[in-house]
Design an enzyme around this catalytic site. Structure first.
Site, short mmCIF file in Angstrom:
data_model
loop_
_atom_site.label_atom_id
_atom_site.label_comp_id
_atom_site.label_asym_id
_atom_site.label_seq_id
_atom_site.Cartn_x
_atom_site.Cartn_y
_atom_site.Cartn_z
N ARG A 106 8.22 -0.07 0.58
CA ARG A 106 8.58 -0.44 1.94
C ARG A 106 9.22 -1.83 1.92
O ARG A 106 9.22 -2.50 0.91
CB ARG A 106 7.33 -0.41 2.83
CG ARG A 106 6.22 -1.28 2.31
CD ARG A 106 4.94 -1.17 3.12
NE ARG A 106 3.90 -1.98 2.49
CZ ARG A 106 2.64 -2.07 2.91
NH1 ARG A 106 2.24 -1.37 3.96
NH2 ARG A 106 1.77 -2.82 2.28
N ASN A 144 5.64 -3.73 10.99
CA ASN A 144 4.38 -4.07 10.32
C ASN A 144 4.61 -5.30 9.46
O ASN A 144 5.44 -5.27 8.55
CB ASN A 144 3.91 -2.91 9.44
CG ASN A 144 2.50 -3.15 8.91
OD1 ASN A 144 1.55 -3.21 9.69
ND2 ASN A 144 2.38 -3.33 7.61
N GLU A 145 3.90 -6.35 9.79
CA GLU A 145 3.95 -7.58 9.00
C GLU A 145 5.38 -8.06 8.73
O GLU A 145 5.86 -8.02 7.59
CB GLU A 145 3.18 -7.39 7.68
CG GLU A 145 1.69 -7.17 7.91
CD GLU A 145 0.88 -7.14 6.62
OE1 GLU A 145 1.43 -6.80 5.57
OE2 GLU A 145 -0.31 -7.48 6.67
N GLU A 300 -5.81 -5.76 11.19
CA GLU A 300 -6.22 -5.18 9.91
C GLU A 300 -7.18 -6.13 9.21
O GLU A 300 -6.91 -7.32 9.09
CB GLU A 300 -5.03 -5.01 8.95
CG GLU A 300 -4.00 -4.01 9.35
CD GLU A 300 -2.86 -3.97 8.32
OE1 GLU A 300 -3.05 -4.39 7.17
OE2 GLU A 300 -1.76 -3.54 8.70
N TRP A 308 -4.85 -4.76 -4.15
CA TRP A 308 -3.67 -5.51 -4.61
C TRP A 308 -4.00 -6.87 -5.19
O TRP A 308 -3.11 -7.65 -5.46
CB TRP A 308 -2.66 -5.63 -3.46
CG TRP A 308 -3.27 -5.98 -2.13
CD1 TRP A 308 -3.62 -5.09 -1.15
CD2 TRP A 308 -3.62 -7.28 -1.63
NE1 TRP A 308 -4.16 -5.76 -0.07
CE2 TRP A 308 -4.18 -7.10 -0.33
CE3 TRP A 308 -3.52 -8.58 -2.14
CZ2 TRP A 308 -4.63 -8.16 0.46
CZ3 TRP A 308 -3.98 -9.64 -1.36
CH2 TRP A 308 -4.51 -9.42 -0.08
N LYS A 349 -4.31 4.06 -2.86
CA LYS A 349 -5.46 4.98 -2.90
C LYS A 349 -6.75 4.31 -3.35
O LYS A 349 -7.83 4.85 -3.17
CB LYS A 349 -5.14 6.20 -3.76
CG LYS A 349 -4.65 5.89 -5.16
CD LYS A 349 -4.26 7.19 -5.85
CE LYS A 349 -3.42 6.94 -7.07
NZ LYS A 349 -2.07 6.40 -6.73
N PHE A 350 -6.65 3.12 -3.94
CA PHE A 350 -7.88 2.42 -4.33
C PHE A 350 -8.28 1.34 -3.32
O PHE A 350 -9.08 0.47 -3.61
CB PHE A 350 -7.74 1.84 -5.74
CG PHE A 350 -7.50 2.91 -6.77
CD1 PHE A 350 -8.38 3.98 -6.90
CD2 PHE A 350 -6.36 2.90 -7.56
CE1 PHE A 350 -8.14 5.00 -7.81
CE2 PHE A 350 -6.12 3.91 -8.47
CZ PHE A 350 -7.01 4.97 -8.60
C1 GAL Z 1 -1.30 -4.98 4.69
C2 GAL Z 1 -0.44 -3.89 5.28
C3 GAL Z 1 -1.12 -2.55 5.30
C4 GAL Z 1 -1.81 -2.30 3.99
C5 GAL Z 1 -2.76 -3.42 3.71
C6 GAL Z 1 -3.56 -3.25 2.46
O1 GAL Z 1 -0.53 -6.04 4.21
O2 GAL Z 1 -0.04 -4.22 6.59
O3 GAL Z 1 -0.18 -1.56 5.59
O4 GAL Z 1 -0.86 -2.22 2.98
O5 GAL Z 1 -2.04 -4.62 3.58
O6 GAL Z 1 -4.46 -4.30 2.27
#
Ligand code: GAL
Length: 669
Positions: A106, A144-145, A300, A308, A349-350
């Site tokens: 994305r 988004n962001e 979120e 990540w 997925k994790f």
């Molecule tokens: C954010 C994002 C979400 C998802 C999330 C995972 O940065 O807006 O879509 O990827 O991180 O932590």
């Protein structure tokens, strides 16, 4: 009655329809009443340019509405479809090194691209026409962001847009030359079209060019947001938001974003390996509240691990609840997670979710359900304010400027100092607001400026007026040095704060890596606050990173360097100006080596009341009629001197409140 909204990102397109029915049943079980829908579904709803397929989205919208679950409808523009990239390769993102980034993920688009903007407006118009008046759509989740992976794009289109932005800002290229100080190295421009985007270049790029580039890049994203918001407003009365990333997206100046959204929403993820991550969470929440100017929502956060970070540490028992309720304590009126159900495929997925891969017979699901129940009991805080007597100055532009190349030391880091000061105040149970240096500060007893390298003339005047009118100000080194174009204020450093602090600096003396300095109370220093009854920094104070030759001009030395290049010279000063006081620390103090002491002294002098007797590791925040006690430690504690009724258990406490290890107690008056 309003309640705290509860839910998360819902991505039903990843699941068969039978799962959707299970989802709404579970949402109701957990008390979920709002979900973010369609945040990334552009490639699904517009399979080819101008062809739309609403089959699934129509059904999902109807299903959620039928079950009383509100919809926060996403615009899917942060994940443009493959056909758009294929048809218009010119929209692709070009990075700092000049590489054109490939698809398969994305965000890989140029924020200035007219082609991309037009395609965004078209899909948003379709969504707004179709769902804008739907009673289930309560909020718009625009994009988004903004700036997540494409804060800056260095393509040709961006460079031209930058030139136009500069022409608009300066009108005459000589004004740009003046502001940027281009006489230096003869880097003068004769027309706006000679200005290049500051991608990878030999060292020593004009810092003013880099700063305006950052402002331009931020503005491009704001323009994209406005475009969508205005399209939506033609067809829908529902409010609009976009999820910020405070404080972990350096490139977006959220002071500038705040006025654009109807509701401020923020995404925050713990930096899990940091031992003090709950303090960083609090800082994020306090800064988001400041940007919002009142209540806000967390759009979120995660129920447990993310996917990540280098090591994705799972939350410990009770941590989900502590994190969530800390956001509520600090002003959140909505609590959302990424995401509802853990994905089976794709890059995330994790990542933890509200419904984990393990299903509902899990601790995590039980925690999610319990939290939903807790939130229902907290309705009385909705819309209420968090009171703070102390403000910490925060300016994205000062952050950008400080961390450009060729500063006196690589150890000059904006967040390093802000976080040090914030953490010390947090541990002293002082709730703070954040404020822009040009904001009205008159409501605060104490203002702390841990890292204000760049200050405009307006900010300089503001801070001086604040002190003269009775405010107390604490300033850390290398503040007030330059203006908004990174030009040194006239005269000796720190030009923007010289008169306020009552001193000037003859020379900077940055320290070697790991070097420390001893600091001792000035032999003539008196008692700085009645509460301590002794001079500040009397014993054991040490400095790091920085030392400098301070010359007093109205201020007096409270403490002096006892070693290093400035031995014998002032390290901590105090200037009584008008009805207020300005303190200055000429080195990096840390909690145990003087910072706690300096701040405690300044808090006392400013008359900031703190709750007494709260044990270490316990976070204490007052919001509206409620007091939040969050025990981050592994010790059961009893907090003396508090009374009230526990909102979650109904137990009344008369004199002291037990807070078991890892637990949260919320008292109502
Ligand atoms: C954010 C994002 C979400 C998802 C999330 C995972 O940065 O807006 O879509 O990827 O991180 O932590």
């Amino acid at each position: 009655m309003q309640t705290i909204r509860y839910g998360g990102d819902y991505n039903p397109e990843q699941w068969p329809e039978a799962t959707w029915r299970e989802d709404v049943r579970l949402m109701r079980e957990a008390g979920v009443d709002l979900v973010s829908l369609g945040v990334f579904n552009w490639g699904l709803i517009e399979p080819a340019r101008g062809e739309y397929d609403w089959t699934d989205l129509d059904r999902i919208v109807a299903l959620l509405h039928e079950h009383g679950i509100g919809i926060n409808l996403g615009t899917p523009t942060s994940s443009p479809p493959a056909w758009l990239r294929k048809a218009h390769p010119e929209i692709r993102l070009v990075d700092f090194e000049g590489r054109t980034l490939a698809g398969g993920s994305r965000h890989g688009v140029c924020p200035s691209s007219p082609v991309y903007r037009e395609a965004c407006a078209a899909i948003v118009e379709q969504l707004a026409v179709r769902y804008g008046a739907h009673p289930g759509v309560e909020l718009w989740h625009v994009h988004n962001e903004y700036g997540w992976a494409n804060v800056e794009c260095y393509c040709e289109v961006s460079a031209l847009a930058f030139q136009a932005w500069l022409a608009d800002k300066y009108e005459d290229v000589d004004r740009l030359n003046e502001a940027w100080g281009t006489a230096f190295w003869g880097l003068v421009y004769r027309s706006f079209d000679q200005v290049e985007a500051p991608s990878a270049a030999p060292p020593g790029v004009n810092p003013a060019l880099r700063l305006d580039w950052k402002r331009f890049s931020n503005d491009q994203h704001i323009a994209n947001y406005r475009l969508q918001r205005d399209v939506i407003a033609k067809h829908s009365k529902a409010p609009a938001t976009t999820n910020f990333m405070i404080p972990n997206c350096e490139g977006m100046d959220y002071w500038r974003w705040a006025g654009e959204v109807d509701v401020v929403s923020n995404n925050h993820y713990l930096i899990a390996e940091r031992e003090d991550h709950q303090i960083e969470l609090s800082m994020s929440a306090d800064l988001t509240r400041a940007v919002a100017g009142g209540p806000w929502m967390i759009m979120e956060h995660s129920t447990s691990a993310v996917n990540w970070q280098p090591r994705n540490i799972a939350k410990t028992p009770g941590e989900l609840r502590r994190n969530s309720l800390a956001h509520v304590a600090r002003g959140a009126d909505g609590l959302m997670f990424f995401q509802w159900r853990a994905s089976r495929a794709g890059a995330e997925k994790f990542h933890s979710a509200m419904v984990p891969h393990g299903g509902t017979d899990t601790e995590l699901w039980r925690d999610v359900v319990a939290l939903g129940g807790d939130l229902k009991a907290l309705s009385a805080v909705v819309g209420t304010e968090v009171g703070a007597d102390v403000a910490v100055l925060w300016d994205w532009e000062a952050w950008w400027a400080l961390e450009l190349e060729w500063r006196p030391s690589v150890d000059l880091r904006f967040r390093e100092r802000v976080e040090a000061y914030y953490a010390s105040l947090w541990k002293q149970h002082v709730t703070v607001d954040f404020a822009h240096p040009e904001a009205d500060l008159s409501a605060y007893r104490l203002v702390v400026a841990p890292s204000s390298y760049a200050l405009s003339d307006a900010a300089s005047k503001n801070l001086r007026g604040y002190v003269e009118h009775g405010g107390h100000l604490v300033v850390s080194y290398f503040s007030g040095i330059v203006n908004e174009h990174d030009t040194v204020h006239a005269g000796p450093h720190p030009g923007a704060l010289r008169e306020t602090l009552g001193l000037w600096i003859e020379e900077f003396h940055p320290l070697r890596e790991g070097e420390g300095l001893a600091i001792e109370a000035d032999p003539g220093a008196g008692v700085e606050s009645a509460a301590s009854g002794r001079p500040c920094l009397e014993t054991g104070a040490r400095g790091r990173i920085w030392s400098e030759h301070v010359r007093l001009d109205g201020a007096r030395a409270v403490a002096r360097f006892a070693s290093g290049p400035d031995a014998g010279r002032p390290a901590l000063t105090r200037h009584d100006l008008g009805r207020g006081t300005a303190w200055y620390a000429a080195t990096a103090l840390d909690e145990a080596t003087g910072l706690d002491e300096l701040l405690a002294t300044a808090l006392d002098a400013a008359g900031v009341e703190r709750p007494a007797g709260i044990p270490g590791g316990v976070e204490f925040v007052r919001r509206g009629p409620m007091s939040f006690l969050i025990n981050h430690s592994d010790q059961d504690v009893t907090v003396p001197g508090l009374r009230g009724t526990d909102v979650l258990t109904g137990v009344a406490h008369q004199r002291s409140v037990p807070v078991p290890a890892g637990e949260v107690v919320i008292l109502t008056d």
